[in-house]
Enzyme design. Sequence first.
Site, mmCIF file in Angstrom:
data_model
loop_
_atom_site.group_PDB
_atom_site.id
_atom_site.type_symbol
_atom_site.label_atom_id
_atom_site.label_comp_id
_atom_site.label_asym_id
_atom_site.label_seq_id
_atom_site.Cartn_x
_atom_site.Cartn_y
_atom_site.Cartn_z
ATOM 1 N N LYS A 193 0.812 -1.376 -0.038
ATOM 2 C CA LYS A 193 -0.157 -0.111 -0.006
ATOM 3 C C LYS A 193 1.026 1.214 0.014
ATOM 4 O O LYS A 193 1.567 1.470 0.973
ATOM 5 C CB LYS A 193 -0.989 0.201 1.157
ATOM 6 C CG LYS A 193 -1.873 1.175 0.995
ATOM 7 C CD LYS A 193 -2.636 1.760 2.342
ATOM 8 C CE LYS A 193 -1.802 2.789 2.634
ATOM 9 N NZ LYS A 193 -1.851 4.041 1.783
ATOM 10 N N GLU A 196 -1.308 7.555 -0.312
ATOM 11 C CA GLU A 196 -2.199 7.923 -1.187
ATOM 12 C C GLU A 196 -1.664 9.355 -1.876
ATOM 13 O O GLU A 196 -2.358 9.769 -3.079
ATOM 14 C CB GLU A 196 -3.626 8.451 -0.285
ATOM 15 C CG GLU A 196 -3.240 9.358 1.068
ATOM 16 C CD GLU A 196 -2.691 8.759 2.075
ATOM 17 O OE1 GLU A 196 -2.155 7.762 2.052
ATOM 18 O OE2 GLU A 196 -2.860 9.477 3.111
ATOM 19 N N GLY A 246 7.224 5.373 7.912
ATOM 20 C CA GLY A 246 6.131 6.745 8.098
ATOM 21 C C GLY A 246 6.309 6.972 9.254
ATOM 22 O O GLY A 246 7.475 6.817 10.129
ATOM 23 N N GLY A 251 3.043 4.379 13.108
ATOM 24 C CA GLY A 251 3.749 3.163 13.439
ATOM 25 C C GLY A 251 3.070 2.722 14.876
ATOM 26 O O GLY A 251 3.222 1.420 14.835
ATOM 27 N N GLU A 268 10.033 1.444 10.241
ATOM 28 C CA GLU A 268 10.992 2.515 10.274
ATOM 29 C C GLU A 268 10.113 3.937 10.349
ATOM 30 O O GLU A 268 9.477 4.303 9.434
ATOM 31 C CB GLU A 268 11.453 2.497 8.627
ATOM 32 C CG GLU A 268 12.275 1.109 8.218
ATOM 33 C CD GLU A 268 13.547 1.066 9.091
ATOM 34 O OE1 GLU A 268 14.287 2.037 9.378
ATOM 35 O OE2 GLU A 268 14.047 -0.368 9.098
ATOM 36 N N CYS A 302 13.458 11.188 6.861
ATOM 37 C CA CYS A 302 13.513 10.685 7.996
ATOM 38 C C CYS A 302 14.969 10.844 8.427
ATOM 39 O O CYS A 302 15.008 10.925 9.790
ATOM 40 C CB CYS A 302 13.241 9.185 8.214
ATOM 41 S SG CYS A 302 14.209 8.277 7.039
ATOM 42 N N GLU A 402 9.910 16.645 15.177
ATOM 43 C CA GLU A 402 10.220 16.259 13.677
ATOM 44 C C GLU A 402 9.496 17.345 12.883
ATOM 45 O O GLU A 402 8.276 17.274 12.735
ATOM 46 C CB GLU A 402 9.940 14.794 13.450
ATOM 47 C CG GLU A 402 10.552 14.697 11.820
ATOM 48 C CD GLU A 402 10.126 13.136 11.426
ATOM 49 O OE1 GLU A 402 8.948 12.673 11.510
ATOM 50 O OE2 GLU A 402 10.844 12.308 10.938
HETATM 51 P P1 NAD Z 1 2.337 8.522 7.387
HETATM 52 O O1 NAD Z 1 2.720 7.567 8.863
HETATM 53 O O2 NAD Z 1 1.377 9.564 7.476
HETATM 54 O O3 NAD Z 1 1.803 7.617 6.401
HETATM 55 C C1 NAD Z 1 2.656 6.304 6.122
HETATM 56 C C2 NAD Z 1 1.961 5.526 5.488
HETATM 57 O O4 NAD Z 1 1.096 4.874 6.358
HETATM 58 C C3 NAD Z 1 0.963 6.038 4.266
HETATM 59 O O5 NAD Z 1 0.874 4.962 3.084
HETATM 60 C C4 NAD Z 1 -0.534 5.843 4.766
HETATM 61 O O6 NAD Z 1 -1.386 5.861 4.163
HETATM 62 C C5 NAD Z 1 -0.310 4.780 5.720
HETATM 63 N N1 NAD Z 1 -1.416 5.046 6.930
HETATM 64 C C6 NAD Z 1 -1.773 6.032 7.845
HETATM 65 N N2 NAD Z 1 -2.621 5.675 8.659
HETATM 66 C C7 NAD Z 1 -2.674 4.519 8.570
HETATM 67 C C8 NAD Z 1 -3.240 3.282 9.737
HETATM 68 N N3 NAD Z 1 -3.789 3.813 10.792
HETATM 69 N N4 NAD Z 1 -2.937 2.226 9.490
HETATM 70 C C9 NAD Z 1 -1.884 1.744 8.466
HETATM 71 N N5 NAD Z 1 -1.511 2.643 7.538
HETATM 72 C C10 NAD Z 1 -1.692 3.959 7.583
HETATM 73 O O7 NAD Z 1 3.839 9.082 6.878
HETATM 74 P P2 NAD Z 1 4.140 10.222 5.697
HETATM 75 O O8 NAD Z 1 3.762 11.259 6.065
HETATM 76 O O9 NAD Z 1 3.597 9.304 4.566
HETATM 77 O O10 NAD Z 1 5.572 10.048 5.887
HETATM 78 C C11 NAD Z 1 6.066 10.800 6.887
HETATM 79 C C12 NAD Z 1 7.039 10.144 7.904
HETATM 80 O O11 NAD Z 1 7.590 8.844 7.626
HETATM 81 C C13 NAD Z 1 7.874 10.987 8.912
HETATM 82 O O12 NAD Z 1 7.734 10.982 10.193
HETATM 83 C C14 NAD Z 1 9.307 10.178 8.281
HETATM 84 O O13 NAD Z 1 10.274 10.719 9.352
HETATM 85 C C15 NAD Z 1 8.925 8.748 8.167
HETATM 86 N N6 NAD Z 1 9.831 8.011 7.508
HETATM 87 C C16 NAD Z 1 10.541 7.107 8.182
HETATM 88 C C17 NAD Z 1 11.638 6.488 7.072
HETATM 89 C C18 NAD Z 1 12.509 5.509 7.909
HETATM 90 O O14 NAD Z 1 13.134 4.828 7.247
HETATM 91 N N7 NAD Z 1 12.867 5.540 9.249
HETATM 92 C C19 NAD Z 1 11.769 6.770 5.828
HETATM 93 C C20 NAD Z 1 10.901 7.745 5.280
HETATM 94 C C21 NAD Z 1 9.807 8.298 5.849
#
Ligand code: NAD
Length: 507
Positions: A193, A196, A246, A251, A268, A302, A402
């Site tokens: 997934k 979006e 994310g 997470g 991650e 990140c 962050e």
């Molecule tokens: P996000 O957590 O909003 O979304 C990430 C994914 O999770 C998306 O596909 C989203 O649709 C999905 N999601 C949202 N709610 C969910 C739920 N309740 N259950 C399951 N899935 C759900 O993150 P983002 O805004 O897309 O990305 C930014 C974040 O990602 C930042 O905090 C960044 O630090 C982190 N990030 C971490 C790494 C790493 O490797 N550590 C790499 C890139 C980004």
Amino acid sequence: MTDLSLIPALPDADLPAVPERLRHWIGGAWVDSADGATSERTSPAHGVVVSVAAQGGRAEAEVAIAAARAAFDAGDWSRGPASARASLLLRVADLIDRDRAVIARTEVLESGKPITQALAEITGAADLWRHAAALARTQHGDSHNTLGPDMLGMVLREPVGVAALITPWNFPFLIVSQKLPYALAAGCTAVVKPSELTPGTTVMLGRLLAEAGLPEGVVNIVLGFGDPVGEVLSSDPRVDMVSFTGSTAVGKRISATAAATLKKVSLELGGKNPQVIFADADLDQAADAIAFGVYFNAGECCNASSRIIVHEDVAEALTERVIALSRRVRFGDPLDPRTQVGAIVSPEHLARIDGHIRAARDAGARVAIGGAVLAVDGLPGQFYAPTVVSDVTPDMPIARDEVFGPVLSVLRFSTFDEAVALANDTSYGLSAGVWSPDISTCLDFARKVRAGTVWTNTWMDGFPELPFGGFGQSGQGRELGRYGLEEFQEIKTVTLRIGTSRAPWVS
Ligand code: NAD
């Protein structure tokens, strides 16, 4: 802001006249949502609709899980020879190279990142598929030939099963490539997934997997929002593992949801990554790495080095150098190959970044440069100025939260122990950096800082061979290296009695 380096809109940019239509890939078929729901993606820099994606619901997620489960349980993929899986991964890598330009362009239009960076990321992603192919053929378990004359022990590695891969918007193609080839190398099947906001390049990857001959149902892609698609993937008992990249908040939610069925969870998450600059550091080198660390991908990274912890004797000199470089970094049209920093992913996120800066000012910090929305000639999209915030104290939110934008916080220290304490004064623990020509200082720091990656006299050099992941609330588990494959494996112990029969228990 006139003293910044801004790249205006390309006069002859070939923006899509018709948005790309994106569908789910389930059980080998490209399908719309049963209820016909779709969502549009507007280019963050150019303000044009670049894709219209099917918006999945519970039904699509459940059918995709069933397809992945059936493909796994049939065993053709999961128990077949790893050499066949490796050959397929290598074919996919070649196809990624072939389509590099078109994948990179979609990545730019959906995410707002600069074209040269997107091209480098697609090349790096192809390398990950090749690395995973190499691991597929060299993975093995253990044998224990030391248990006595009539016993032999074997430790087998097996694929964990159906893996749900949930990815963010900031590195869409690179991050799915940090997960999927390793899951496939292990023999897992998957439901992917994407965010979006950036579904386009994951759909392109699905097309390449089909072209490479991946059997139906081994990989399925469901487009849509975290709720419901991600929620179903995290809760359905037919999914054995969730690999998520994310935000820390999502997470934690996934971890809690997945606990009900005790899935394996690999996370991650976010970071508030420090670079510590000792008084003897090469300040020109450090300043350039700081500018790179904070402005790369507009700070939506990140691994952004959003906290600088600098020795008080060199704090002024270093901050001046970083400010001077901030004026020279080229912000603007991501389609122009000269651009180093593109657009912010969404208007909502732009407002969040600006809110962090206003709060920092209110808390008494000083904005030394930037701190405002940026207008770029000819582009209706959202941009944020390179921003350095000084006079930051460790208790301020700007030192702890962050921001996920091009925003640097500068803190000062006077002793080694204070530097380590400041670096570790965070709930996160993704990465950290240290600058000193004295290798003892660097190693002492590297051993004491709580972070999954430590860079010494450099920043953000990454290699498929080296594992990546976080301490604390930056996550759990590792990607890349052999650990990246092992995340997708279960361990099974097989104990054999040989020759002699067991001594009876019941006499
Ligand atoms: P996000 O957590 O909003 O979304 C990430 C994914 O999770 C998306 O596909 C989203 O649709 C999905 N999601 C949202 N709610 C969910 C739920 N309740 N259950 C399951 N899935 C759900 O993150 P983002 O805004 O897309 O990305 C930014 C974040 O990602 C930042 O905090 C960044 O630090 C982190 N990030 C971490 C790494 C790493 O490797 N550590 C790499 C890139 C980004």
